[in-house]
Design a protein around this motif. Structure first.
Motif, PDB file in Angstrom:
ATOM      1  N   THR A 177       0.981  -1.041  -0.313  1.00 53.58           N
ATOM      2  CA  THR A 177       0.391   0.081  -0.243  1.00 53.58           C
ATOM      3  C   THR A 177       0.986   1.399   0.088  1.00 53.58           C
ATOM      4  O   THR A 177       0.877   2.500  -0.878  1.00 53.58           O
ATOM      5  CB  THR A 177      -0.861   0.087   1.400  1.00 53.58           C
ATOM      6  N   PHE A 178       1.615   1.099   0.936  1.00 55.47           N
ATOM      7  CA  PHE A 178       2.837   2.234   0.668  1.00 55.47           C
ATOM      8  C   PHE A 178       3.370   2.542  -0.877  1.00 55.47           C
ATOM      9  O   PHE A 178       3.340   4.073  -0.964  1.00 55.47           O
ATOM     10  CB  PHE A 178       4.009   1.781   1.770  1.00 55.47           C
ATOM     11  N   SER A 221       8.344   1.259   5.830  1.00 57.22           N
ATOM     12  CA  SER A 221       7.746   1.080   4.674  1.00 57.22           C
ATOM     13  C   SER A 221       6.938  -0.649   5.274  1.00 57.22           C
ATOM     14  O   SER A 221       5.920  -1.237   5.565  1.00 57.22           O
ATOM     15  CB  SER A 221       7.030   1.001   3.458  1.00 57.22           C
ATOM     16  N   SER A 222       7.832  -1.631   6.229  1.00 59.72           N
ATOM     17  CA  SER A 222       7.857  -2.892   6.836  1.00 59.72           C
ATOM     18  C   SER A 222       7.594  -2.719   8.424  1.00 59.72           C
ATOM     19  O   SER A 222       6.496  -3.983   8.447  1.00 59.72           O
ATOM     20  CB  SER A 222       8.762  -3.686   5.929  1.00 59.72           C
ATOM     21  N   GLU A 225      -1.288   1.098  10.782  1.00 62.52           N
ATOM     22  CA  GLU A 225      -2.316   2.103  11.005  1.00 62.52           C
ATOM     23  C   GLU A 225      -2.406   2.969  10.078  1.00 62.52           C
ATOM     24  O   GLU A 225      -3.809   3.528   8.900  1.00 62.52           O
ATOM     25  CB  GLU A 225      -2.579   2.403  12.322  1.00 62.52           C
ATOM     26  N   TYR A 226      -1.457   3.714   9.257  1.00 61.81           N
ATOM     27  CA  TYR A 226      -1.593   4.486   8.353  1.00 61.81           C
ATOM     28  C   TYR A 226      -2.062   3.860   7.085  1.00 61.81           C
ATOM     29  O   TYR A 226      -2.361   4.426   6.771  1.00 61.81           O
ATOM     30  CB  TYR A 226      -0.084   5.526   8.616  1.00 61.81           C
ATOM     31  N   MET A 227      -1.109   3.443   7.242  1.00 63.10           N
ATOM     32  CA  MET A 227      -1.257   2.271   5.707  1.00 63.10           C
ATOM     33  C   MET A 227      -3.456   1.655   5.667  1.00 63.10           C
ATOM     34  O   MET A 227      -3.765   1.180   4.212  1.00 63.10           O
ATOM     35  CB  MET A 227      -0.215   1.119   5.138  1.00 63.10           C
ATOM     36  N   ALA A 228      -3.322   1.637   6.777  1.00 67.27           N
ATOM     37  CA  ALA A 228      -4.967   0.955   6.898  1.00 67.27           C
ATOM     38  C   ALA A 228      -5.366   2.137   6.226  1.00 67.27           C
ATOM     39  O   ALA A 228      -6.658   1.893   5.834  1.00 67.27           O
ATOM     40  CB  ALA A 228      -4.900   0.985   8.028  1.00 67.27           C
ATOM     41  N   MET A 229      -5.427   3.413   7.029  1.00 67.23           N
ATOM     42  CA  MET A 229      -5.933   4.577   6.445  1.00 67.23           C
ATOM     43  C   MET A 229      -6.537   4.899   5.076  1.00 67.23           C
ATOM     44  O   MET A 229      -7.193   5.544   4.431  1.00 67.23           O
ATOM     45  CB  MET A 229      -5.809   5.919   6.952  1.00 67.23           C
ATOM     46  N   GLU A 230      -5.220   4.617   4.604  1.00 67.78           N
ATOM     47  CA  GLU A 230      -4.668   4.798   3.280  1.00 67.78           C
ATOM     48  C   GLU A 230      -5.420   3.634   1.893  1.00 67.78           C
ATOM     49  O   GLU A 230      -6.057   4.220   1.251  1.00 67.78           O
ATOM     50  CB  GLU A 230      -3.779   4.796   2.618  1.00 67.78           C
TER      51      GLU A 230
END
Length: 389
Positions: A96-97, A123-124, A131-136
């Motif tokens: 996702t990142f 990123s890993s 949590e940030y990438m869940a939002m993304e």
């Protein structure tokens, strides 16, 4: 005090609700609840995707999938008579990142970022990245406009604040003053660096070099320089998704077990959602012990009554008597089991009353403890029926 009922059937079938977020502490059945609600919505004719952040494979197994990844996979057997379908996916935070970087940088700049050792670590495994990438990912799914309903299973955590706070924390980190200072070596380079930065910053850089190591500091500086065109974007996207969670089309469902720690966490989360103006649908109390109501006109057998009766039968069921009438020993065992169940049910009811007193306006639905774990679609259907009854 008795809490008013949470109508999850109306929630998951409401066309105005496009996002349902399940949250709560770990080990309370949050992933199963999210999957069961998503399946219920699909059976009601909605095209639904459930996004789990849980690294355990329970969701994939329950849906008959060999694996889940960052791409929605259709769940066979979830179809309804209408147009409803269920898809499932599990967050891959690095992928996702990578998608975020690729979407907001040139191919050359993206390649530099992907090759950077600091980015690979960030990123890993960087705190808050998941949590940030869940939002993304949630933002990406919402923007696709391909789903009638998105159900998000939030990461299990000790702190109920992580899911709401981590995206902003990571955004501030990537868009913060210290990170901007770290771009100076890459911008200036060589002797020009001495002309650009002050003596004070030179000392600051030397201290960081000692603390972090010169190679890591160089990696961070190069990473931030490559990412410079994206500055501001992280914070902007985090804020956009945060605001999305506050709209009328989003509903938070807190999941807890009837235990002090889980309900304390749920209480904390309920208060936090209220403070932030997030739309709370209500609370699911999962795995509650219940006793079977007696026939009309019959007296209820309390835990104390069962214990007394079991003791009396035990006195009768001496070895010689049991040999003649083995039903006495069986009746004693049944009464003791009933007594234990009645005590557990009384405990759970007491815990739920305490929550209702503390949060009288929070709607609640109680799901009884099932005889077996949910491990397939039939189990999820049964769970969905209990949730949305």
């Amino acid at each position: 005090m008795t809490a008013h009922a949470l109508d999850l059937r109306a929630l998951v079938t409401d066309p105005g609700v496009r996002i349902v977020v399940t949250c709560g502490s770990g080990g309370v059945g949050k992933t199963t609840t999210a999957a069961a609600l998503a399946l219920r919505a699909a059976q009601a004719g909605r095209r639904t995707v459930v996004l789990t952040i849980d690294p355990a494979r329970r969701l994939a197994q329950a849906m008959g999938l060999t694996e889940l990844d960052n791409t929605p996979r259709r769940v066979v057997g979830s179809e309804s008579d209408g147009a409803g379908e269920l898809f499932a996916m599990m967050l891959d935070m690095k992928r996702t990142f990578d998608e975020v970087v690729a979407a907001h940088a040139t191919a050359e700049r993206a390649a530099q970022i992907f090759a950077n050792p600091f980015y690979q670590a960030l990123s890993s495994s960087f705190a808050g990245t998941q949590e940030y990438m869940a939002m993304e990912k949630l933002s990406q799914l919402a923007e696709q406009d391909a789903w009638d309903l998105i159900v998000v299973d939030t990461p299990p955590s000790r702190s109920a604040l992580d899911f709401l706070d981590a995206p902003a924390r990571l955004g501030r980190f990537l868009d913060g003053r210290m990170i901007r200072l770290l771009t100076m070596p890459a911008r200036a380079g060589g002797r020009a660096y001495v002309k650009v930065v002050t003596a004070g910053f030179t000392v600051f850089a030397k201290v960081l070099s000692v603390l972090l190591g010169g190679e890591l500091l160089s990696d961070v500086s190069a990473f931030v320089a490559a990412l410079e065109t994206m500055f501001g974007g992280f914070r902007q996207r985090a804020e956009h998704t945060y605001q999305l969670l506050k709209t009328d089309g989003t509903a938070f469902v807190v999941v807890a077990a009837p235990e002090p720690d889980a309900l304390r966490e749920a209480s904390f989360f309920v208060q936090r959602l209220a403070d932030d103006g997030m739309p709370l649908a209500g609370l699911v109390i999962n795995r509650a012990h219940v006793t079977v109501d007696p026939p009309s006109g019959a007296a209820r057998l309390t835990a104390e009554h069962a214990e007394v009766a079991a003791g009396a039968l035990a006195a009768l069921a001496d070895p010689d008597r049991a040999a003649v009438d083995p039903g006495l020993a069986l009746a004693e065992t049944a009464l003791r089991v009933h007594g234990e169940l009645a005590r557990a049910a009384a405990h759970d009811a007491r815990m739920m009353r305490r929550f209702a007193v503390a949060h009288p306006d929070v709607a609640v639905v109680t799901v009884p403890e099932l005889a077996t774990d949910v491990h397939d679609l039939d189990g999820l259907r049964r769970m969905g029926e209990l949730l949305a009854r």
